[in-house]
Design a protein around this motif. Sequence first.
Motif, PDB file in Angstrom:
ATOM      1  N   ASP A 298       4.898   4.980 -12.104  1.00 26.79           N
ATOM      2  CA  ASP A 298       5.443   5.512 -13.485  1.00 26.79           C
ATOM      3  C   ASP A 298       4.685   6.589 -14.227  1.00 26.79           C
ATOM      4  O   ASP A 298       4.909   7.358 -14.769  1.00 26.79           O
ATOM      5  CB  ASP A 298       4.546   4.218 -14.125  1.00 26.79           C
ATOM      6  CG  ASP A 298       4.868   2.522 -13.384  1.00 26.79           C
ATOM      7  OD1 ASP A 298       5.997   2.898 -13.519  1.00 26.79           O
ATOM      8  OD2 ASP A 298       4.688   1.184 -14.181  1.00 26.79           O
ATOM      9  N   ALA A 299       3.547   7.059 -13.772  1.00 28.31           N
ATOM     10  CA  ALA A 299       3.340   8.361 -14.192  1.00 28.31           C
ATOM     11  C   ALA A 299       3.800   9.835 -14.151  1.00 28.31           C
ATOM     12  O   ALA A 299       3.849   9.954 -15.015  1.00 28.31           O
ATOM     13  CB  ALA A 299       1.610   8.155 -13.675  1.00 28.31           C
TER      14      ALA A 299
ATOM     15  N   LEU B 278       2.761   2.099   8.867  1.00 29.23           N
ATOM     16  CA  LEU B 278       2.777   1.357   7.430  1.00 29.23           C
ATOM     17  C   LEU B 278       1.968   2.109   5.848  1.00 29.23           C
ATOM     18  O   LEU B 278       2.059   1.251   5.216  1.00 29.23           O
ATOM     19  CB  LEU B 278       1.532   0.484   8.608  1.00 29.23           C
ATOM     20  CG  LEU B 278       1.416  -0.225   9.481  1.00 29.23           C
ATOM     21  CD1 LEU B 278       0.724  -0.975   9.749  1.00 29.23           C
ATOM     22  CD2 LEU B 278       2.897  -1.480   9.878  1.00 29.23           C
ATOM     23  N   SER B 279       1.896   3.398   5.912  1.00 27.53           N
ATOM     24  CA  SER B 279       1.355   4.304   5.479  1.00 27.53           C
ATOM     25  C   SER B 279       1.258   5.469   5.851  1.00 27.53           C
ATOM     26  O   SER B 279       2.255   6.093   6.879  1.00 27.53           O
ATOM     27  CB  SER B 279      -0.091   3.528   4.766  1.00 27.53           C
ATOM     28  OG  SER B 279      -1.391   3.814   5.218  1.00 27.53           O
ATOM     29  N   MET B 280       0.549   6.407   5.029  1.00 32.18           N
ATOM     30  CA  MET B 280       0.973   7.558   4.931  1.00 32.18           C
ATOM     31  C   MET B 280      -0.251   7.752   6.671  1.00 32.18           C
ATOM     32  O   MET B 280      -0.132   8.613   6.982  1.00 32.18           O
ATOM     33  CB  MET B 280      -0.029   8.393   4.193  1.00 32.18           C
ATOM     34  CG  MET B 280      -1.345   8.094   3.946  1.00 32.18           C
ATOM     35  SD  MET B 280      -1.942   9.426   2.175  1.00 32.18           S
ATOM     36  CE  MET B 280      -3.771   8.802   1.850  1.00 32.18           C
TER      37      MET B 280
ATOM     38  N   LYS C  47       2.445  12.155   2.544  1.00 28.19           N
ATOM     39  CA  LYS C  47       2.606  12.537   0.901  1.00 28.19           C
ATOM     40  C   LYS C  47       3.598  12.446  -0.073  1.00 28.19           C
ATOM     41  O   LYS C  47       4.815  11.509   0.629  1.00 28.19           O
ATOM     42  CB  LYS C  47       2.942  14.051   0.899  1.00 28.19           C
ATOM     43  CG  LYS C  47       3.961  13.893   2.184  1.00 28.19           C
ATOM     44  CD  LYS C  47       4.306  15.888   2.382  1.00 28.19           C
ATOM     45  CE  LYS C  47       3.598  16.926   2.871  1.00 28.19           C
ATOM     46  NZ  LYS C  47       3.388  15.719   4.365  1.00 28.19           N
ATOM     47  N   ILE C  48       3.677  12.620  -0.910  1.00 25.54           N
ATOM     48  CA  ILE C  48       5.063  12.014  -2.281  1.00 25.54           C
ATOM     49  C   ILE C  48       5.326  13.096  -2.023  1.00 25.54           C
ATOM     50  O   ILE C  48       5.388  14.546  -2.829  1.00 25.54           O
ATOM     51  CB  ILE C  48       4.759  11.700  -3.406  1.00 25.54           C
ATOM     52  CG1 ILE C  48       4.119   9.906  -2.782  1.00 25.54           C
ATOM     53  CG2 ILE C  48       5.475  10.926  -4.482  1.00 25.54           C
ATOM     54  CD1 ILE C  48       3.397   9.528  -4.086  1.00 25.54           C
ATOM     55  N   LEU C  49       7.005  13.697  -2.325  1.00 20.45           N
ATOM     56  CA  LEU C  49       8.301  14.449  -2.307  1.00 20.45           C
ATOM     57  C   LEU C  49       8.660  14.195  -3.959  1.00 20.45           C
ATOM     58  O   LEU C  49       8.487  13.253  -4.049  1.00 20.45           O
ATOM     59  CB  LEU C  49       8.784  14.845  -1.422  1.00 20.45           C
ATOM     60  CG  LEU C  49       8.428  13.975  -0.003  1.00 20.45           C
ATOM     61  CD1 LEU C  49       9.540  14.368   1.076  1.00 20.45           C
ATOM     62  CD2 LEU C  49       8.410  15.746   0.583  1.00 20.45           C
TER      63      LEU C  49
ATOM     64  N   ASN D  89       0.800  -1.870  -0.239  1.00 20.73           N
ATOM     65  CA  ASN D  89      -0.460  -0.134   0.012  1.00 20.73           C
ATOM     66  C   ASN D  89       1.273   1.078  -0.410  1.00 20.73           C
ATOM     67  O   ASN D  89       0.589   2.476   0.245  1.00 20.73           O
ATOM     68  CB  ASN D  89      -1.144  -0.084   1.133  1.00 20.73           C
ATOM     69  CG  ASN D  89      -1.892   1.121   0.834  1.00 20.73           C
ATOM     70  OD1 ASN D  89      -2.815   1.573   0.212  1.00 20.73           O
ATOM     71  ND2 ASN D  89      -2.335   1.570   2.150  1.00 20.73           N
ATOM     72  N   HIS D  90       1.476   1.240   0.042  1.00 26.78           N
ATOM     73  CA  HIS D  90       3.299   2.149  -0.569  1.00 26.78           C
ATOM     74  C   HIS D  90       2.350   3.380  -1.625  1.00 26.78           C
ATOM     75  O   HIS D  90       1.524   2.836  -2.459  1.00 26.78           O
ATOM     76  CB  HIS D  90       4.645   2.429  -1.172  1.00 26.78           C
ATOM     77  CG  HIS D  90       4.934   1.055  -0.181  1.00 26.78           C
ATOM     78  ND1 HIS D  90       5.178   1.491   1.520  1.00 26.78           N
ATOM     79  CD2 HIS D  90       5.801   0.109  -0.077  1.00 26.78           C
ATOM     80  CE1 HIS D  90       5.855   0.360   1.440  1.00 26.78           C
ATOM     81  NE2 HIS D  90       6.663  -0.242   0.887  1.00 26.78           N
ATOM     82  N   LEU D  91       2.944   4.077  -1.338  1.00 31.46           N
ATOM     83  CA  LEU D  91       2.256   5.554  -2.190  1.00 31.46           C
ATOM     84  C   LEU D  91       2.392   5.621  -3.660  1.00 31.46           C
ATOM     85  O   LEU D  91       1.857   5.647  -4.775  1.00 31.46           O
ATOM     86  CB  LEU D  91       2.123   7.085  -1.670  1.00 31.46           C
ATOM     87  CG  LEU D  91       2.165   7.634  -0.225  1.00 31.46           C
ATOM     88  CD1 LEU D  91       2.639   8.981   0.490  1.00 31.46           C
ATOM     89  CD2 LEU D  91       0.626   7.529   0.492  1.00 31.46           C
ATOM     90  N   LEU D  92       3.451   5.038  -3.810  1.00 32.85           N
ATOM     91  CA  LEU D  92       3.606   5.247  -5.325  1.00 32.85           C
ATOM     92  C   LEU D  92       3.401   4.424  -6.119  1.00 32.85           C
ATOM     93  O   LEU D  92       3.367   3.692  -7.191  1.00 32.85           O
ATOM     94  CB  LEU D  92       5.593   5.310  -5.287  1.00 32.85           C
ATOM     95  CG  LEU D  92       6.108   6.705  -4.877  1.00 32.85           C
ATOM     96  CD1 LEU D  92       7.427   6.655  -4.688  1.00 32.85           C
ATOM     97  CD2 LEU D  92       5.766   7.674  -6.089  1.00 32.85           C
ATOM     98  N   ASN D  93       2.899   3.147  -5.379  1.00 30.69           N
ATOM     99  CA  ASN D  93       2.148   2.234  -5.778  1.00 30.69           C
ATOM    100  C   ASN D  93       0.658   2.075  -6.074  1.00 30.69           C
ATOM    101  O   ASN D  93      -0.229   0.936  -6.440  1.00 30.69           O
ATOM    102  CB  ASN D  93       2.729   0.557  -4.937  1.00 30.69           C
ATOM    103  CG  ASN D  93       4.013   0.119  -5.487  1.00 30.69           C
ATOM    104  OD1 ASN D  93       4.463   0.940  -6.147  1.00 30.69           O
ATOM    105  ND2 ASN D  93       4.336  -0.798  -4.099  1.00 30.69           N
ATOM    106  N   THR D  94       0.529   3.071  -5.446  1.00 34.89           N
ATOM    107  CA  THR D  94      -1.341   3.531  -5.730  1.00 34.89           C
ATOM    108  C   THR D  94      -1.776   3.517  -7.436  1.00 34.89           C
ATOM    109  O   THR D  94      -0.965   4.249  -8.430  1.00 34.89           O
ATOM    110  CB  THR D  94      -1.815   4.964  -5.364  1.00 34.89           C
ATOM    111  OG1 THR D  94      -1.027   4.690  -4.200  1.00 34.89           O
ATOM    112  CG2 THR D  94      -3.068   5.131  -4.635  1.00 34.89           C
TER     113      THR D  94
END
Length: 853
Positions: free
Chosen positions: A81-82, A568-570, A100-102, A26-31
């Motif tokens: 990827d996006a 575990l997640s955000m 958040k994603i930096l 459930n990592h943010l970049l894998n959303t």
Amino acid sequence: MRRGIIIYILILLFTCCYMIASAQDNHLLNTRYTPSLANGAVKKFLQDIEHVTKIRLSYSASYIDLRKKVSLDKAETTLQDALQQILEGQQLFLKESGDKILIVAAEDNKPAGLNRITINGYVKEAVNKEVLIGAVVYVPALGIGTTTNSYGYYSLTMPAGTHKVLCSYIGYVTDSFSFADDKDIRKDILLTSQAKLEEVNITDDKTSTPDHHHLVYADIRNRPAILGENDVMRALQYVAGVQSGTDGTNAIMVRGGDPGQNLNLLDGVPLYYIDHFFGLTSVYNSEAIKSVDFHKGAFPARYGGRLSSVIDVNTKDGDMEHLGGQFTMGLVKGSLNLEGPIIKDKASVMISARRTWFDLLWRPFTNALRINFYDVNGKANYILNKNNRLYLSIYNGRDGMGVDFSSQGTKAKWGNTVASARWNSILNPKLFLNTTFTYSNFKFYLSDKQQLIEQNAVSNANGYEGNSSIKDLALRSKANWYLSTSQKLELGIGYSRAYFTPVQVLAGSKAITSTDKFHSNELVLFAEDEIKIFERWTVRPGLHFANWFSDRFNYSSLQPRLYTAYKLSMNHSVYASYTQMGQFVHLISNNTYGLPADFWLPSSSKIRPESSKLVTLGYGKTGKVFTYNIEGYYKDLKNTVAYNMGKNLFDNSLNWDEKIIQGKGWCYGGEASGKIKFKPFVFSMAYTLSWTWRQFSQLNDGQPFPYRYDRRHNLRAVLLYQPSAKFDAAVSWSYMSGEAITMPDQIYPDFDNNLLIFQSATTSSSNYTYNYVSWNNYRLPAIHRLDFGVNFIKKRKVTERTWSCGIFNAYGRKNVVYVELVNADVNGGAGNFKLKGVSILQFIPYISYKLSF
């Protein structure tokens, strides 16, 4: 029983491991993300990602070409990827940080070889220049941040370059500034208070860990009060794992402990008695409080000397800009608080005083009954230069009560006098030093004209006076060393000397006590290292060493501490802690005379220090709307103290340390707390399921028995309604299982007058003696009540008026405070008794007035 505890902990461990395993994907970049557009500027795509995924992106236009046109297939893909396609060719780096994603410039992510700078300073309130404790200083583009310490200081190290820094604090407008430099920078940040009331009263959002709660005045005010007295101790009773003592009082018991196992600090000075007016309010004057740090577990290494909790109260520094204050009048007392500059932007002072007033009303009519209290807080601070600051704090408070009829009666006085002097110094941008000198003096005085116990005989010819006191002086020094963005070290040393008079008894001018005064010394060393690993993992190991010694004894205590948390997640995290604590002074409640008489007795050659081991394991979820936390704990207590039944501390037939027995205890349970925000409402709840046991070889045939405050269930629920800055209301409902008490199995008359009981013509329970088989074998009825309060606020140009009113125990529940055996036969027949419960606080309305200027 122990097997059940192990199974309970294993279930919690299994649950947390399952959640960790479930969260790995459930990592943010894998959303997963499906673009809403195929062509557009980089900025449009970044906004679309935030809108579709509800995940925040953090970046700066200084290093991203937001106008660049890009194309993207409208097919589902991962965020990683996006973003790589959208930002292709821009030399950027992606990483997760919390929720958040930096998007970071590639040169800012180089691990080595960069010139690094440190920005440091104080975070202050813009209007009065009061330092803010626990404010967040954050660099979004780098995903790094820190919080201000207990003196409002922060230090943050980062790569040299152009950066934007944000600073936020609950109830204040977020401030930001940018800088471009390759040298260390000193920057004091000023935050402006918000006008919206609903953004002020948030306690959990200021919690640095689930076992640490940071409160400000708004958290204390927005709780229904008793007799209009908002109090920090009553606010803490709404925390999971905390229960009150007698219903309606301010006493708190934390995770199976007793009131004497709470470390109460006022501007760094230990307090030995914190109740006013039989526990209806405490010595902490809410109008003088700046902030409160409450720890119920995962104790930082700097704290020691108590087993169950830390209540660290900091008073206001004083307004550096304007003269102002507050005047309050309630049903119990009146108070006045004044603060203002001595030298503008250089030195300030705060003075606050309270006193009961209704005892003045009946003084012209009778002197037979006297009940009153007063206290005074004072604080001054002086900024020597930008790196050095001095603080001086004082407190003096007294309680008094007296009953005097026909020259027969009892009189008691007790209170604290404390003072501190602190010096804060910034040695360099990464090193902050605080040195504190403290003085604390607690005294209890009792005068009784009716009875004197001397050599096992009763004399009514003369009265007696009893004294008990403890005084200590201490010098402590603590350093905060900000090694890097991911590591912070705290080191400290302290020495204290205490003077004890456990019990002193005088008959006229003759001292009949066998207790002599003596002193003790304590040396403390501590170290703690807070480390952040891979953004998600925080580890905080610590060690506290204490040596308690005199010419009679020498005790050492090495207390390891460990706290760890993993995100575990955000919004989801698990955490665990292991803590050892030691305690060298012991609180004994002497209820022989029904007085609020607390006696502090030191460890000696016969009384060993108390110790505890606490293990916690928890899971928490944060969010803008819904926040909750679930935690389990197990605590083991050694050398816990009890008063030897049938012994009077003012009886000189035995030495004081022969009237105390020691045993062991253990407690375990689970806690759940949550908060839901749906403007203009905020609903919060705290529930505790717990078991608490004690075992003494001299009591209950050496078998374990429930502790007095072994309350199986404890629930607090609060609903706040805050539609505007002119009006707010709070409703709370409380439920606690009944406490355990000891009841006799047999009652029989004192036929041979061996106990010197006066035999009256009318038989009553006092003419009998009792036989006890087991301890705490009876449960009082459960306690529950509904409280509500409202505040009407009117702001003018230079003043603010607040009318507060409400009802304590609105539906008049007869909660039993204590029980007694009374004669059930109205004709005075012998041997016919019944159990009678006594209830005091039923449907208590209140009203108070406050004027701020």
